[in-house]
Design an enzyme around this catalytic site. Sequence first.
Site, PDB file in Angstrom:
ATOM      1  N   ASP A  49       5.567   5.338  -3.422  1.00 25.15           N
ATOM      2  CA  ASP A  49       5.517   6.792  -3.625  1.00 25.15           C
ATOM      3  C   ASP A  49       4.448   7.435  -2.737  1.00 25.15           C
ATOM      4  OD1 ASP A  49       3.340   5.887  -5.014  1.00 25.15           O
ATOM      5  OD2 ASP A  49       3.762   6.996  -6.860  1.00 25.15           O
ATOM      6  N   SER A  50       3.699   6.611  -1.998  1.00 26.87           N
ATOM      7  CA  SER A  50       2.800   7.153  -0.967  1.00 26.87           C
ATOM      8  C   SER A  50       3.607   7.968   0.047  1.00 26.87           C
ATOM      9  CB  SER A  50       2.045   6.022  -0.252  1.00 26.87           C
ATOM     10  OG  SER A  50       2.941   5.043   0.219  1.00 26.87           O
ATOM     11  N   ASP A  88       9.121   2.234  -5.787  1.00 23.59           N
ATOM     12  CA  ASP A  88       8.177   2.753  -6.781  1.00 23.59           C
ATOM     13  C   ASP A  88       8.861   3.695  -7.761  1.00 23.59           C
ATOM     14  OD1 ASP A  88       5.582   1.820  -6.642  1.00 23.59           O
ATOM     15  OD2 ASP A  88       4.958   3.247  -5.094  1.00 23.59           O
ATOM     16  N   LYS A 118       8.537  -0.947  -8.941  1.00 16.33           N
ATOM     17  CA  LYS A 118       7.094  -1.096  -9.207  1.00 16.33           C
ATOM     18  C   LYS A 118       6.634   0.072 -10.064  1.00 16.33           C
ATOM     19  CE  LYS A 118       3.744  -0.412  -5.921  1.00 16.33           C
ATOM     20  NZ  LYS A 118       2.989   0.722  -6.494  1.00 16.33           N
ATOM     21  N   GLU A 120       2.879   1.653 -12.157  1.00 10.97           N
ATOM     22  CA  GLU A 120       1.423   1.557 -12.229  1.00 10.97           C
ATOM     23  C   GLU A 120       0.955   1.445 -13.677  1.00 10.97           C
ATOM     24  OE1 GLU A 120      -0.441   4.753 -10.051  1.00 10.97           O
ATOM     25  OE2 GLU A 120       0.708   4.310  -8.231  1.00 10.97           O
ATOM     26  N   GLU A 187      -5.001  -2.959  -6.214  1.00  9.47           N
ATOM     27  CA  GLU A 187      -5.439  -1.987  -5.193  1.00  9.47           C
ATOM     28  C   GLU A 187      -6.876  -1.525  -5.418  1.00  9.47           C
ATOM     29  OE1 GLU A 187      -2.846   1.405  -4.543  1.00  9.47           O
ATOM     30  OE2 GLU A 187      -4.260   2.313  -3.139  1.00  9.47           O
TER      31      GLU A 187
HETATM   32  O1  KIV Z   1       2.822   3.845  -2.832  1.00  8.51           O
HETATM   33  C1  KIV Z   1       2.389   2.904  -2.157  1.00  8.51           C
HETATM   34  O2  KIV Z   1       2.502   2.883  -0.926  1.00  8.51           O
HETATM   35  C2  KIV Z   1       1.717   1.813  -2.856  1.00  8.51           C
HETATM   36  C3  KIV Z   1       0.988   0.824  -2.017  1.00  8.51           C
HETATM   37  C4  KIV Z   1      -0.229   1.441  -1.463  1.00  8.51           C
HETATM   38  C5  KIV Z   1       0.700  -0.428  -2.748  1.00  8.51           C
HETATM   39  O3  KIV Z   1       1.756   1.746  -4.038  1.00  8.51           O
END
Ligand code: KIV
Length: 272
Positions: A49-50, A88, A118, A120, A187
């Site tokens: 989600d970055s 994510d 994924k 969090e 992280e």
């Molecule tokens: O969203 C993302 O890119 C991440 C990585 C930094 C692990 O969660």
Amino acid sequence: MSTQAPVRRITAPQITARKGGEPVVSLTSYHAHTAAIVDKYADFILVGDSLGMVMHGMESTVPVPLDLMIMHGRAVVRGTKRALIVVDLPFGTYEESPQVAFRNAAKVMKETGCGAVKLEGGERMAETIRFLVERGIPVMAHIGLTPQSSHTLGGFKTQGRDEDSWPLHEADAKAVAEAGAFAIVVEGMVEPLANRITAAVDIPTIGIGASAQCDGQILVLEDMLGLNPAPPKFVKTYGDLGSQIENAVALYAEDVKTRAFPTDAQVYKVKP
Ligand code: KIV
């Protein structure tokens, strides 16, 4: 009849089996062409989600909608054939209840074709992780600096500076491993704590700004390529794409202004 055996994608259990073995290579990718390159080297590719910050100029990952993750997830799945693709779950799509998480994770898997999601959170997400895994959804956990909680963490701060907090982070790692996560992203965490966690759990830890002793590493592709003018301090840059793009664009602009386009680029010119 084809004589070539189909390329099989790496699976979540295969990533788990790498615990303590050859380090797991992973990067983020958000679009088909870069994913096709990364696919040659990475064991898994994260559609993180970055992308909200990197691709769409958002100030944090908090506003990222599920549909955007699905759109980029599809592109990455289309561009690849070998790596496990992990997508994510964005903020607000899984925290409310295991049922809500299942509905959204299933939508992501059906609509993108990815092999895992994924999310969090540590202990607080363990019940949800178990619920998803028991229903066929491989889950990668993410602990330490969890960007979706940056408002409660008070920013993007390295975790574990205070040794008193270590038991909480260790409990997070153990809880998600026991709940059935196939790997954990660790992280922004001080190195000795990341090492303790790596030794304490039987699933691979994937470090980012944590420790070289993790079972694998992940970086944001644009950061390591030199496309982010202000990357996080821990990032080693392996390329200088920002300058290369700028040079290429400047050369192109010059060609346009001086009408110096090569003739073979003028394919649409009307023939006399
Ligand atoms: O969203 C993302 O890119 C991440 C990585 C930094 C692990 O969660």
